[in-house]
Design an enzyme around this catalytic site. Structure first.
Site, mmCIF file in Angstrom:
data_model
loop_
_atom_site.group_PDB
_atom_site.id
_atom_site.type_symbol
_atom_site.label_atom_id
_atom_site.label_comp_id
_atom_site.label_asym_id
_atom_site.label_seq_id
_atom_site.Cartn_x
_atom_site.Cartn_y
_atom_site.Cartn_z
ATOM 1 N N LYS A 52 0.846 -1.203 0.000
ATOM 2 C CA LYS A 52 0.000 0.000 0.000
ATOM 3 C C LYS A 52 0.875 1.245 0.000
ATOM 4 C CE LYS A 52 -3.942 -2.238 2.153
ATOM 5 N NZ LYS A 52 -4.604 -2.681 3.376
ATOM 6 N N GLN A 96 -5.281 -1.435 9.410
ATOM 7 C CA GLN A 96 -5.127 -2.752 8.787
ATOM 8 C C GLN A 96 -5.760 -3.828 9.673
ATOM 9 O OE1 GLN A 96 -3.726 -3.467 5.672
ATOM 10 N NE2 GLN A 96 -4.479 -5.533 6.082
ATOM 11 N N ASP A 119 -11.614 2.765 3.587
ATOM 12 C CA ASP A 119 -12.031 1.374 3.407
ATOM 13 C C ASP A 119 -13.535 1.266 3.162
ATOM 14 O OD1 ASP A 119 -10.115 -0.590 3.323
ATOM 15 O OD2 ASP A 119 -9.805 -0.644 5.493
#
Ligand code: NAD
Length: 281
Positions: A52, A96, A119
């Site tokens: 990422k 995460q 997200d």
């Protein structure tokens, strides 16, 4: 059969995003920023976060990773999110997953400001997506959607079957296909005859986590099949779709690896840029 090249599609998307970041920089004199919080030392999470960070740097985003040990307490994480919510240089925040057991995942998700929730997991964004309003969209289904649109730009009236009803994949995927005027069936572990449902589909999206569940005789000719699954097996990483069989009948199919996976990170960057643009309005 069209083999849907997710690596190529993701590289093209990153190229577009790079241009966009450079234009935003000229216009606003600043670039979108992505902050990732990584807790613990699980290897897959470390790899995802490294990828990422690398991709974010590649398109010119400001990228930061905040690392905590497994033992970090929940309050420290929630306080940090609070601080990042107020920080103007941070456009998107991602924590995460998975988290250590002593940290409440839902509390963490809900602490992130919906406007920085790259997200798309915050209930406000989930609600906005299902109401058809502007929202952050979970990265994997967004990637699947973009791949499907490349093959078939007009989805109106198509029958879509989504296999799996997770909040991460199946449910948001259903909303995206509905928005495109598909007739959508969402199936799951209690569905009575999954094969019969799949045989009706013009589009199948499989997000289950069972190696090669969707077989060749479950798919009619001319169906677009998107395989989200990533399953470690004795023969290596395989998807939720029996690739060899399905590739003989489908119109288009994503491979695993190299299909949906690369699009997920590219869509995270896209979401960060969208959050930045909304914050500048
Ligand atoms: P999950 O475990 O949260 O959900 C699985 C879903 O499958 C559930 O809704 C369940 O009802 C359904 N299911 C289980 N058995 C079934 C059966 N026999 N028939 C029909 N449905 C059944 O999984 P998830 O988080 O959505 O992930 C699914 C897969 O996608 C996993 O392999 C995961 O590793 C992979 N994944 C890939 C990416 C990517 O970037 N490519 C991202 C996230 C997840």
């Amino acid at each position: 059969m069209i083999l849907i090249d997710g690596k190529k599609a993701a590289a093209e998307l990153r190229e577009e995003l790079k241009k966009e970041v450079s234009e935003l920089k000229s216009k606003h004199n600043k670039v979108p920023g992505l902050t990732v919080i990584l807790i613990g030392d699980l290897t897959p999470s470390q790899i995802y976060v490294r990828n990422k960070e690398k991709s974010a740097n590649e398109v010119g985003l400001k990228s930061e990773v905040i690392r905590y040990p497994d033992s970090v307490d929940e309050k420290t994480v929630l306080d940090k999110i609070n601080e990042l919510n107020k920080d103007d240089t941070v456009s998107g925040i991602l924590v995460q997953l998975p988290l250590p057991k002593h940290i409440d995942k839902q509390k963490v998700i809900e602490k992130i400001s919906p406007s920085k929730d790259v997200d798309g997991f915050h209930p406000i964004n989930v609600g906005n997506l299902s109401s058809g309003y502007e929202s952050s969209i979970p990265c994997t289904p967004l990637g699947c959607y973009l791949l499907i649109k490349k093959i078939e730009p007009n989805l109106t009236g198509k029958k879509a079957v989504v296999v799996g009803r997770s909040n991460l994949n199946g449910k948001p995927m259903t909303q995206l296909l509905l928005k495109e005027n598909c007739t959508v069936t969402i199936t799951h572990s209690r569905t009575k005859d999954l094969k019969a449902e799949c045989l009706e589909a013009d589009i199948i999206v499989a997000a289950v986590g069972i190696p090669e569940l969707v077989k060749g005789d479950w798919v009619k000719k001319d169906t677009i099949v998107i395989d989200v699954g990533i399953n470690k097996t004795e023969k290596g990483i395989v998807g939720d779709v029996a690739f060899d069989e399905v590739s003989k009948v489908a119109k288009a199919l994503t491979p695993v690896p190299g299909g949906v996976g690369p699009m997920t990170i590219a869509c995270l960057l896209k979401n960060t840029i969208e959050c930045f643009k909304r914050s500048q309005k």
